[in-house]
Design an enzyme around this catalytic site. Sequence first.
Site, PDB file in Angstrom:
ATOM      1  N   GLY A 181      -3.126  -7.577  -2.035  1.00  0.00           N
ATOM      2  CA  GLY A 181      -2.879  -6.758  -0.857  1.00  0.00           C
ATOM      3  C   GLY A 181      -1.559  -6.038  -0.734  1.00  0.00           C
ATOM      4  O   GLY A 181      -1.370  -5.316   0.249  1.00  0.00           O
ATOM      5  N   GLY A 183      -0.242  -3.557  -2.560  1.00  0.00           N
ATOM      6  CA  GLY A 183      -0.193  -2.217  -3.114  1.00  0.00           C
ATOM      7  C   GLY A 183      -0.131  -1.123  -2.054  1.00  0.00           C
ATOM      8  O   GLY A 183      -0.622  -1.280  -0.932  1.00  0.00           O
ATOM      9  N   CYS A 186      -3.607  -0.078  -1.086  1.00  0.00           N
ATOM     10  CA  CYS A 186      -4.529  -1.201  -0.904  1.00  0.00           C
ATOM     11  C   CYS A 186      -4.637  -1.529   0.581  1.00  0.00           C
ATOM     12  O   CYS A 186      -3.622  -1.615   1.273  1.00  0.00           O
ATOM     13  CB  CYS A 186      -4.030  -2.426  -1.668  1.00  0.00           C
ATOM     14  SG  CYS A 186      -5.085  -3.879  -1.494  1.00  0.00           S
TER      15      CYS A 186
END
Length: 346
Positions: A181, A183, A186
């Site tokens: 999570g 990124g 993301c």
Amino acid sequence: MRIETDIKLGFKDVLIRPKRSTLKSRADVSLEREFRFLNSGKSWKGVPIMAANMDTVGTFEMAKKLSAYQAFTVIHKHYSLNDWQAFLKEIQEEQLEYVSVSTGTNEADAAKLDKILSLHKGLKFICIDVANGYSEHFVTFVKKVRERHPEHVLMAGNVVTGEMVEELLLAGADMVKVGIGPGSVCTTRVKTGVGYPQLSAIIECADAAHGLGGQIISDGGCSVPGDVAKAFGGGADFVMMGGMFAGHDESGGELIEREGKKYKIFYGMSSDTAMDKYAGGVAEYRASEGKTVEVPYRGPVNDSLQDILGGLRSACTYVGASRLKELTKRTTFIRVQEQHNLVFEK
């Protein structure tokens, strides 16, 4: 249900405390690392920076450029066999030391992986990549790939906890990708509520991996060179980046122009854009867990890479580390409320 009350930290929560140094110049710092991998027995030497296996980052063009700096590119899995054949005719054998093939975990992925690896004996690295590395199916697939390719170096992920790092290393992985999570494109954390602050994930997973003789790759969460330094300071052996390598000539993604300014399209591999492109749309049983953004066009990747490497060398001089390997030993993190002065931020 239970609640863990220990504090978990991301890159924004800390700074690295400076220490007395005998280094006279940033030029005195070596960023080269050398590793011998746990299960394959292979050795590698280079600069442990990785371009992520996203089709808007992990391209053949990126690999050609980063390999000149001894930096790594994990090629996205959507190139065809013909694409690989053409690439392998253009690249020197020694450059393949800095290239990895990527694969998913279904039967078609496994068959395609075998075909790509058969094209050239210089292809030594395999990245087995899923969003959720906690499934039993994933661990089983890692074991099968290790059995089928005993001499290849396997990266596997993503996970964020020490016990899963240990399981994947024992299943045959050499390196474990860490990050759920963090990124820039993301949306897993907002769609699912699942995740783990990246710096704490690095610290805990590195401890687990190094205890068994394996390595970890910090995957995601870096937005500036200082975050890369913090990842290495926390114990990461490699640092993988997507957004920081997006928007360049060598990146994938469509180049567009709006009001006289150029942008490149960048998206997560679980986004609507990616699933429309490769899977015929978002399946009815799932949600998109990525977003699509327009990144200002950045030109050739050389300047951005030099900015990252320069920042990393500077971090080493601030704590007296003459080699990147020494950075984690000389790192003391201090918790902070702010990172930098925002007075001139737009």
